[in-house]
Design a protein around this motif. Structure first.
Motif, PDB file in Angstrom:
ATOM      1  N   ASN A 145       0.842  -1.199   0.000  1.00 39.67           N
ATOM      2  CA  ASN A 145       0.000   0.000   0.000  1.00 39.67           C
ATOM      3  C   ASN A 145       0.876   1.247   0.000  1.00 39.67           C
ATOM      4  O   ASN A 145       1.903   1.291   0.682  1.00 39.67           O
ATOM      5  CB  ASN A 145      -0.920   0.025   1.228  1.00 39.67           C
ATOM      6  CG  ASN A 145      -1.888  -1.132   1.218  1.00 39.67           C
ATOM      7  OD1 ASN A 145      -2.586  -1.366   0.235  1.00 39.67           O
ATOM      8  ND2 ASN A 145      -1.925  -1.883   2.307  1.00 39.67           N
ATOM      9  N   VAL A 146       0.452   2.257  -0.758  1.00 37.16           N
ATOM     10  CA  VAL A 146       1.213   3.492  -0.868  1.00 37.16           C
ATOM     11  C   VAL A 146       0.735   4.490   0.190  1.00 37.16           C
ATOM     12  O   VAL A 146      -0.467   4.673   0.380  1.00 37.16           O
ATOM     13  CB  VAL A 146       1.067   4.098  -2.280  1.00 37.16           C
ATOM     14  CG1 VAL A 146       1.760   5.453  -2.370  1.00 37.16           C
ATOM     15  CG2 VAL A 146       1.637   3.141  -3.322  1.00 37.16           C
ATOM     16  N   TYR A 147       1.700   5.130   0.837  1.00 37.69           N
ATOM     17  CA  TYR A 147       1.436   6.169   1.836  1.00 37.69           C
ATOM     18  C   TYR A 147       2.218   7.402   1.415  1.00 37.69           C
ATOM     19  O   TYR A 147       3.370   7.303   1.007  1.00 37.69           O
ATOM     20  CB  TYR A 147       1.884   5.718   3.234  1.00 37.69           C
ATOM     21  CG  TYR A 147       1.081   4.545   3.745  1.00 37.69           C
ATOM     22  CD1 TYR A 147      -0.036   4.764   4.539  1.00 37.69           C
ATOM     23  CD2 TYR A 147       1.406   3.239   3.418  1.00 37.69           C
ATOM     24  CE1 TYR A 147      -0.804   3.704   5.005  1.00 37.69           C
ATOM     25  CE2 TYR A 147       0.648   2.171   3.859  1.00 37.69           C
ATOM     26  CZ  TYR A 147      -0.458   2.416   4.658  1.00 37.69           C
ATOM     27  OH  TYR A 147      -1.220   1.368   5.111  1.00 37.69           O
ATOM     28  N   ASN A 148       1.575   8.554   1.504  1.00 32.67           N
ATOM     29  CA  ASN A 148       2.243   9.800   1.138  1.00 32.67           C
ATOM     30  C   ASN A 148       1.820  10.878   2.122  1.00 32.67           C
ATOM     31  O   ASN A 148       1.041  11.767   1.816  1.00 32.67           O
ATOM     32  CB  ASN A 148       1.894  10.199  -0.299  1.00 32.67           C
ATOM     33  CG  ASN A 148       2.783  11.324  -0.798  1.00 32.67           C
ATOM     34  OD1 ASN A 148       3.691  11.757  -0.105  1.00 32.67           O
ATOM     35  ND2 ASN A 148       2.510  11.796  -1.997  1.00 32.67           N
ATOM     36  N   ASN A 149       2.315  10.766   3.312  1.00 33.68           N
ATOM     37  CA  ASN A 149       2.000  11.691   4.381  1.00 33.68           C
ATOM     38  C   ASN A 149       3.312  12.167   4.981  1.00 33.68           C
ATOM     39  O   ASN A 149       4.364  11.596   4.703  1.00 33.68           O
ATOM     40  CB  ASN A 149       1.133  10.993   5.441  1.00 33.68           C
ATOM     41  CG  ASN A 149       0.289  11.963   6.235  1.00 33.68           C
ATOM     42  OD1 ASN A 149       0.521  13.163   6.227  1.00 33.68           O
ATOM     43  ND2 ASN A 149      -0.700  11.431   6.937  1.00 33.68           N
ATOM     44  N   ALA A 150       3.284  13.180   5.789  1.00 38.64           N
ATOM     45  CA  ALA A 150       4.498  13.673   6.433  1.00 38.64           C
ATOM     46  C   ALA A 150       4.551  13.202   7.883  1.00 38.64           C
ATOM     47  O   ALA A 150       3.543  13.203   8.578  1.00 38.64           O
ATOM     48  CB  ALA A 150       4.529  15.191   6.394  1.00 38.64           C
TER      49      ALA A 150
END
Length: 142
Positions: free
Chosen positions: A96-101
Motif C-alpha cells: 500500500n502506498v502512503y504519502n504523508n508527512a
C-alpha cells in the motif's frame, strides 16, 4: 596560582571529562535488548501511538502500519532516519502506498534505538540484531 599549576589542572579536568563521556557511552551500550524494548515501549506510547496506534496497525491510507511491516524489515536505516529526522514523500508498505508527512520527534539517539527495538520486536515483528545507540549515531541525513 602559577601558570604551570593552572595548565596541569586544566589537563587533568579535560582528561577526566573525556573519560566520563567515554564511560557514559559504554553504559549506554550495555543496555540489554529486553531493557531497550521496555524503554522503547514507553517512548512509543508517548510519541508514536497517536498515529500508528497502540496496535501498530496504523491508519489505512494515512499512517503506515508498523505491525508486520515489510518496509520496517527491509529498510532499517531508512526507518531510523525517519524517526530521527522525519519523513516526507511516498513510501510503500505491505503493498500500500502512503504519502504523508511524519515530523521529527526530537528523540535522542538512545531513545531512537529503544523505540526501534520495541517496534521491531512487537506485533509479529522480529529482528535478528539489536539496534544500538552506535548504529543510530552512524545514520545521518544526506
Amino acid at each position: 596560582m602559577s601558570t604551570l599549576i593552572k595548565i596541569l589542572i586544566g589537563i587533568v579536568l579535560s582528561s577526566a571529562s573525556e573519560k566520563f563521556e567515554a564511560g557514559y557511552q559504554i553504559i549506554q551500550q550495555e543496555k540489554t535488548l529486553e531493557q531497550s524494548i521496555e524503554d522503547g515501549q514507553w517512548i512509543y506510547e508517548d510519541f508514536c501511538s497517536r498515529c500508528h496506534l497502540p496496535s501498530g496497525k496504523g491508519v489505512s491510507g494515512v499512517y503506515p502500519p508498523l505491525a508486520k511491516s515489510d518496509w520496517l524489515d527491509d529498510k532499517v536505516d531508512e526507518s531510523i532516519l525517519a524517526i530521527k529526522y522525519g519523513l516526507k514523500g511516498e513510501i510503500e508498505v505491505n503493498g500500500n502506498v502512503y504519502n504523508n508527512a511524519m515530523t521529527a520527534q526530537g528523540l535522542s539517539d538512545e531513545e531512537v534505538a529503544d523505540v526501534m527495538n520495541y517496534i521491531m520486536n512487537s506485533w509479529g515483528n522480529t529482528q535478528d540484531e539489536m539496534i544500538t545507540v552506535k548504529k543510530v549515531k552512524s545514520i545521518e541525513k544526506d
